[in-house]
Scaffold this motif. Structure first.
Motif, PDB file in Angstrom:
ATOM      1  N   ALA A   1       7.200  -2.132  -0.219  1.00  0.00           N
ATOM      2  CA  ALA A   1       7.963  -3.058  -0.558  1.00  0.00           C
ATOM      3  C   ALA A   1       7.777  -4.443  -0.280  1.00  0.00           C
ATOM      4  O   ALA A   1       7.776  -5.250  -0.555  1.00  0.00           O
ATOM      5  N   SER A   2       7.881  -4.343   1.205  1.00  0.00           N
ATOM      6  CA  SER A   2       7.607  -5.737   1.991  1.00  0.00           C
ATOM      7  C   SER A   2       6.123  -6.324   1.763  1.00  0.00           C
ATOM      8  O   SER A   2       6.073  -7.466   1.496  1.00  0.00           O
ATOM      9  N   SER A   3       5.020  -5.447   1.645  1.00  0.00           N
ATOM     10  CA  SER A   3       3.946  -6.021   1.263  1.00  0.00           C
ATOM     11  C   SER A   3       3.850  -6.581   0.055  1.00  0.00           C
ATOM     12  O   SER A   3       3.118  -7.609  -0.291  1.00  0.00           O
ATOM     13  N   GLU A   4       4.618  -5.820  -1.233  1.00  0.00           N
ATOM     14  CA  GLU A   4       4.480  -6.501  -2.493  1.00  0.00           C
ATOM     15  C   GLU A   4       5.103  -7.842  -2.346  1.00  0.00           C
ATOM     16  O   GLU A   4       4.786  -8.708  -3.111  1.00  0.00           O
ATOM     17  N   VAL A   5       6.516  -7.753  -1.963  1.00  0.00           N
ATOM     18  CA  VAL A   5       7.187  -9.012  -1.670  1.00  0.00           C
ATOM     19  C   VAL A   5       6.332 -10.139  -1.279  1.00  0.00           C
ATOM     20  O   VAL A   5       6.139 -11.262  -1.632  1.00  0.00           O
ATOM     21  N   SER A   6       5.616  -9.948   0.006  1.00  0.00           N
ATOM     22  CA  SER A   6       4.684 -11.021   0.740  1.00  0.00           C
ATOM     23  C   SER A   6       3.768 -11.452  -0.299  1.00  0.00           C
ATOM     24  O   SER A   6       3.676 -12.652  -0.375  1.00  0.00           O
ATOM     25  N   ALA A   7       3.013 -10.415  -0.918  1.00  0.00           N
ATOM     26  CA  ALA A   7       2.037 -11.193  -2.055  1.00  0.00           C
ATOM     27  C   ALA A   7       2.771 -11.658  -3.092  1.00  0.00           C
ATOM     28  O   ALA A   7       2.010 -12.688  -3.387  1.00  0.00           O
ATOM     29  N   LEU A   8       3.820 -11.285  -3.791  1.00  0.00           N
ATOM     30  CA  LEU A   8       4.472 -12.093  -4.508  1.00  0.00           C
ATOM     31  C   LEU A   8       4.659 -13.545  -4.084  1.00  0.00           C
ATOM     32  O   LEU A   8       4.507 -14.647  -4.698  1.00  0.00           O
ATOM     33  N   MET A   9       5.232 -13.650  -2.745  1.00  0.00           N
ATOM     34  CA  MET A   9       5.804 -14.884  -2.297  1.00  0.00           C
ATOM     35  C   MET A   9       4.588 -15.739  -2.148  1.00  0.00           C
ATOM     36  O   MET A   9       4.518 -17.021  -2.118  1.00  0.00           O
ATOM     37  N   GLN A  10       3.302 -15.354  -1.746  1.00  0.00           N
ATOM     38  CA  GLN A  10       2.218 -15.891  -1.443  1.00  0.00           C
ATOM     39  C   GLN A  10       1.702 -16.727  -2.623  1.00  0.00           C
ATOM     40  O   GLN A  10       0.875 -17.599  -2.803  1.00  0.00           O
TER      41      GLN A  10
END
Length: 64
Positions: free
Chosen positions: A36-45
């Motif tokens: 979930a953290s990596s998905e949120v980071s990708a979304l924020m990027q």
């Protein structure tokens, strides 16, 4: 209070099994949080960058 060796062994095995299950549950939770953290980071990027200068999009009307 006397406990038979067989009952003591069964209790120890069930406690070990519960400990193993808790460890597996914790590991799965940690993995799902990492995903979930990596998905949120990708979304924020991928989100557009916000305005940093000028008056459009950099000020908030607090009288609303």
């Amino acid at each position: 209070m006397d406990i038979s060796p067989g009952a003591m062994a069964n209790l120890a095995l069930s406690m070990q099994s519960a400990n193993t299950n808790a460890s597996v549950d914790t590991l799965m939770l940690r993995k799902s949080l990492n995903i979930a953290s990596s998905e949120v980071s990708a979304l924020m990027q991928s989100a557009p960058k916000l305005a940093t200068s000028g008056t459009l999009g950099t000020q908030i009307n607090t009288y609303a």
